[in-house]
Design a protein around this motif. Structure first.
Motif, PDB file in Angstrom:
ATOM      1  N   ASP A  93       0.866  -1.176   0.000  1.00 42.00           N
ATOM      2  CA  ASP A  93       0.000   0.000   0.000  1.00 42.00           C
ATOM      3  C   ASP A  93       0.903   1.227   0.000  1.00 42.00           C
ATOM      4  O   ASP A  93       1.640   1.451   0.957  1.00 42.00           O
ATOM      5  CB  ASP A  93      -0.880  -0.021   1.251  1.00 42.00           C
ATOM      6  CG  ASP A  93      -1.774   1.211   1.357  1.00 42.00           C
ATOM      7  OD1 ASP A  93      -1.691   2.092   0.477  1.00 42.00           O
ATOM      8  OD2 ASP A  93      -2.542   1.296   2.329  1.00 42.00           O
ATOM      9  N   LEU A 197      -1.166   8.996   0.484  1.00 45.45           N
ATOM     10  CA  LEU A 197      -2.480   8.955  -0.153  1.00 45.45           C
ATOM     11  C   LEU A 197      -2.403   9.422  -1.605  1.00 45.45           C
ATOM     12  O   LEU A 197      -3.087   8.874  -2.476  1.00 45.45           O
ATOM     13  CB  LEU A 197      -3.461   9.843   0.625  1.00 45.45           C
ATOM     14  CG  LEU A 197      -3.922   9.325   1.995  1.00 45.45           C
ATOM     15  CD1 LEU A 197      -4.867  10.325   2.639  1.00 45.45           C
ATOM     16  CD2 LEU A 197      -4.601   7.964   1.870  1.00 45.45           C
ATOM     17  N   ARG A 198      -1.556  10.421  -1.857  1.00 42.59           N
ATOM     18  CA  ARG A 198      -1.361  10.891  -3.235  1.00 42.59           C
ATOM     19  C   ARG A 198      -0.762   9.792  -4.105  1.00 42.59           C
ATOM     20  O   ARG A 198      -1.166   9.593  -5.258  1.00 42.59           O
ATOM     21  CB  ARG A 198      -0.476  12.133  -3.252  1.00 42.59           C
ATOM     22  CG  ARG A 198      -1.203  13.393  -2.837  1.00 42.59           C
ATOM     23  CD  ARG A 198      -0.296  14.589  -2.669  1.00 42.59           C
ATOM     24  NE  ARG A 198       0.714  14.729  -3.702  1.00 42.59           N
ATOM     25  CZ  ARG A 198       1.563  15.766  -3.779  1.00 42.59           C
ATOM     26  NH1 ARG A 198       1.499  16.721  -2.860  1.00 42.59           N
ATOM     27  NH2 ARG A 198       2.448  15.831  -4.731  1.00 42.59           N
ATOM     28  N   GLU A 199       0.215   9.079  -3.551  1.00 37.35           N
ATOM     29  CA  GLU A 199       0.822   7.978  -4.295  1.00 37.35           C
ATOM     30  C   GLU A 199      -0.179   6.848  -4.510  1.00 37.35           C
ATOM     31  O   GLU A 199      -0.218   6.234  -5.573  1.00 37.35           O
ATOM     32  CB  GLU A 199       2.057   7.458  -3.554  1.00 37.35           C
ATOM     33  CG  GLU A 199       3.269   8.342  -3.666  1.00 37.35           C
ATOM     34  CD  GLU A 199       3.791   8.414  -5.080  1.00 37.35           C
ATOM     35  OE1 GLU A 199       4.503   7.497  -5.517  1.00 37.35           O
ATOM     36  OE2 GLU A 199       3.462   9.400  -5.778  1.00 37.35           O
ATOM     37  N   ARG A 200      -1.007   6.576  -3.490  1.00 38.37           N
ATOM     38  CA  ARG A 200      -2.024   5.539  -3.638  1.00 38.37           C
ATOM     39  C   ARG A 200      -3.018   5.908  -4.735  1.00 38.37           C
ATOM     40  O   ARG A 200      -3.420   5.059  -5.540  1.00 38.37           O
ATOM     41  CB  ARG A 200      -2.767   5.331  -2.313  1.00 38.37           C
ATOM     42  CG  ARG A 200      -3.869   4.282  -2.410  1.00 38.37           C
ATOM     43  CD  ARG A 200      -4.815   4.379  -1.225  1.00 38.37           C
ATOM     44  NE  ARG A 200      -4.253   3.793  -0.028  1.00 38.37           N
ATOM     45  CZ  ARG A 200      -4.885   3.828   1.153  1.00 38.37           C
ATOM     46  NH1 ARG A 200      -6.064   4.434   1.259  1.00 38.37           N
ATOM     47  NH2 ARG A 200      -4.347   3.268   2.219  1.00 38.37           N
ATOM     48  N   LYS A 201      -3.396   7.180  -4.774  1.00 37.95           N
ATOM     49  CA  LYS A 201      -4.335   7.630  -5.802  1.00 37.95           C
ATOM     50  C   LYS A 201      -3.723   7.516  -7.191  1.00 37.95           C
ATOM     51  O   LYS A 201      -4.393   7.166  -8.165  1.00 37.95           O
ATOM     52  CB  LYS A 201      -4.743   9.079  -5.522  1.00 37.95           C
ATOM     53  CG  LYS A 201      -5.761   9.635  -6.510  1.00 37.95           C
ATOM     54  CD  LYS A 201      -6.158  11.063  -6.150  1.00 37.95           C
ATOM     55  CE  LYS A 201      -7.173  11.618  -7.150  1.00 37.95           C
ATOM     56  NZ  LYS A 201      -7.555  13.021  -6.817  1.00 37.95           N
ATOM     57  N   ARG A 202      -2.420   7.805  -7.282  1.00 38.71           N
ATOM     58  CA  ARG A 202      -1.738   7.753  -8.580  1.00 38.71           C
ATOM     59  C   ARG A 202      -1.531   6.327  -9.057  1.00 38.71           C
ATOM     60  O   ARG A 202      -1.708   6.019 -10.234  1.00 38.71           O
ATOM     61  CB  ARG A 202      -0.387   8.459  -8.466  1.00 38.71           C
ATOM     62  CG  ARG A 202       0.416   8.510  -9.775  1.00 38.71           C
ATOM     63  CD  ARG A 202       1.653   9.356  -9.602  1.00 38.71           C
ATOM     64  NE  ARG A 202       2.646   8.726  -8.754  1.00 38.71           N
ATOM     65  CZ  ARG A 202       3.568   7.872  -9.193  1.00 38.71           C
ATOM     66  NH1 ARG A 202       3.609   7.538 -10.466  1.00 38.71           N
ATOM     67  NH2 ARG A 202       4.448   7.344  -8.371  1.00 38.71           N
ATOM     68  N   GLY A 204      -2.891   3.388  -7.441  1.00 35.25           N
ATOM     69  CA  GLY A 204      -3.948   2.437  -7.133  1.00 35.25           C
ATOM     70  C   GLY A 204      -3.632   1.655  -5.875  1.00 35.25           C
ATOM     71  O   GLY A 204      -2.515   1.642  -5.381  1.00 35.25           O
ATOM     72  N   THR A 228      -7.159   0.171 -10.241  1.00 37.03           N
ATOM     73  CA  THR A 228      -5.976   0.999 -10.069  1.00 37.03           C
ATOM     74  C   THR A 228      -6.277   2.409 -10.454  1.00 37.03           C
ATOM     75  O   THR A 228      -7.198   2.694 -11.192  1.00 37.03           O
ATOM     76  CB  THR A 228      -4.829   0.470 -10.961  1.00 37.03           C
ATOM     77  OG1 THR A 228      -5.266   0.532 -12.302  1.00 37.03           O
ATOM     78  CG2 THR A 228      -4.450  -0.947 -10.605  1.00 37.03           C
ATOM     79  N   GLY A 229      -5.419   3.318  -9.939  1.00 39.93           N
ATOM     80  CA  GLY A 229      -5.585   4.724 -10.290  1.00 39.93           C
ATOM     81  C   GLY A 229      -5.176   4.958 -11.714  1.00 39.93           C
ATOM     82  O   GLY A 229      -4.657   4.087 -12.399  1.00 39.93           O
TER      83      GLY A 229
END
Length: 476
Positions: A93, A197-202, A204, A228-229
């Motif tokens: 994650d 969170l930004r990396e997760r959004k980018r 996924g 995935t994002g």
């Protein structure tokens, strides 16, 4: 004139490396050389450089042997349990990975040495960032900022310098600042959470099933949870299962940067350099080394020199194996030590020509008399740019006493000045004058300009949080 030229030299250097018009090593050497000639002291350039090299030579020696030592410890598997523990927490994650980076950097920073912190943190986290194609500047930015806050520990340097310069007890400076520094560290963790969170959004939301501790040749199976994002679609190849969750596989061939299996060798449980039978010897040796460093039993360069020699001899008794290990880490050694010696030109000229002294005098003189009763706050604000543009020695021994004297005339105690002077350390650790930052960007294979552009704004924010917390708690 020296003041203007000093600021102009620093600005020119930062612009050139951030726009990637020059490499950091070239800029650290050529820019100060040109400005030295511009101030009419070109004939003394050699003396300034030699003085700078002499001052930084112990640091360069420490970094050279520390890189070899920790490189060998990584090769033999000392940090593999740490990596596995972080992987179990992170579970691929991105948010957890970035938070884990901040936590690991903060914990390792307890030894008081930035270079050690960065070597261990990057060694543990770099393979994971590369495999998941996460932003490496996020890793370097979070690690540097966390280490900057922890750098205020009494054995880290700045607190001891402030105590020495103002003839105070280090504990009287540090202990009342603990709540403010704790808030600063929480701010770093919050920052890492937001960046994660930004990396997760980018990328996924991903899962990782023990794949990172298998051999690099094996495929890593990634399953998207909820899809995935947008950025993740470009990084994942859909597998043949065609399930609704979108199974995907990622192999070494997918690495857009062209990195080979060497990037992930630290996670290979079957690598030939592992020495499981010597694990407790290596753990004991590392613990003894860090303990001796904290207790200052010997100069740090000597400790790492002895440690590297002993680690190589015990773990790799055959000469060809020793040569192979030294060669494997020669690239990092050369990059970091070269950067430190190049920085010696910059600091040598900045100090030798009198630019630093004139810049400090100008800044202090620019403070209005009406700000006298608030000199502690002024000191905290000035600590941000001044500890970034000059060494801690220059700031604490050259500027802080002047600020303390000005504050005393208005009833501000030296203790408040000393505590406020620590606020800028989160930013200081990304200064081009800090040798440890070159270990960080070198091992992470990040351009120094990219690191600076990304990190400075977050480090400034963290420093301001520490200063604000200190004011709120009444310690500044």
């Amino acid at each position: 004139m020296l003041t203007i030229l000093g600021f102009a030299m620093i600005a020119t250097f930062l612009v050139l490396i951030m726009t990637k018009k020059m490499s950091p090593i070239a800029a650290l050497v050529l820019i100060p050389a040109l400005f030295c000639v511009a101030v009419g002291q070109g004939a003394k350039l050699g003396d300034y450089v030699i003085d700078g090299v002499g001052n930084l030579a112990p640091t360069a020696a420490m970094l050279m042997f520390a890189i070899v030592y920790f490189g060998v410890m990584i090769d033999v598997g000392l940090f593999d349990p740490i990596v596995r523990g972080i992987l179990r927490f992170c579970k691929a994650d991105p948010m957890r990975i970035v938070v884990g980076t901040a936590v690991l950097a903060a914990i390792v920073s307890l030894d008081g040495d930035g270079s050690t912190t960065f070597m261990i943190t990057v060694s543990a986290m770099y393979p994971l960032y590369k495999r998941l194609k996460m932003s490496l500047v996020v890793m370097t930015g979070v690690a540097a900022t966390a280490n900057g806050v922890m750098n205020t520990l009494p054995w880290g340097g700045p607190t001891a310098r402030a105590a020495t310069a103002l003839k105070l007890d280090a504990s009287e400076i540090f202990i009342p600042m603990i709540p403010a520094l704790a808030v600063g560290l929480l701010a770093v963790f919050l920052l890492s959470y937001v960046l994660g969170l930004r990396e997760r959004k980018r990328l996924g939301m991903l899962t990782l099933d023990e794949a990172l501790v298998r051999e690099p040749e094996q495929e890593t199976v990634l399953a998207g949870a909820g899809g995935t994002g947008g950025g993740g679609q470009d990084r994942l190849r859909k597998g043949s299962g065609g399930s609704g969750t979108g199974s995907a596989d990622l192999t070494q061939d997918d690495d857009e940067d062209g990195e080979d299996e060497e990037d992930f060798k630290g996670l290979d449980p079957n690598r030939s350099t592992l020495r499981p039978k010597l694990y407790w010897f290596n753990a004991g040796l590392t613990t003894a080394l860090l303990t001796a460093m904290i207790m200052e039993l010997m100069p740090i360069p000597v400790l790492f020199l002895l440690g590297a020699a002993l680690a190589l001899t015990v773990n790799f008794p055959h000469m060809p194996d020793q040569r192979a290990r030294i060669a494997a880490h020669a690239d990092n050694v050369l990059n970091v030590s070269g950067m430190v010696f190049a920085a010696a030109v910059f600091t040598g000229v900045l100090t030798g020509t009198g630019m630093v002294e004139n810049m400090a005098d100008w800044v202090v003189g620019a403070v209005p008399d009406a700000m006298g009763p608030h000199m502690a706050i002024v000191t905290g604000l000035l600590s941000l740019p001044l500890t970034y543009f000059m060494s801690n020695d220059g700031f604490y021994f050259g500027v802080v006493p002047v600020l303390a004297e000005a504050g005393a005339a208005h009833g501000v105690s030296p203790l408040e000045i000393a505590r406020a002077s620590l606020a800028g350390q989160a930013l200081h650790m990304s200064s081009p004058l800090v040798p440890a930052v070159y270990v960080l960007v070198g091992m992470a294979k990040v351009e120094f300009g990219d690191h600076t552009r990304f990190t400075v704004k977050w480090a400034v924010l963290t420093s301001l949080v520490v200063l604000g917390a200190g004011i709120l708690f009444g310690t500044i």
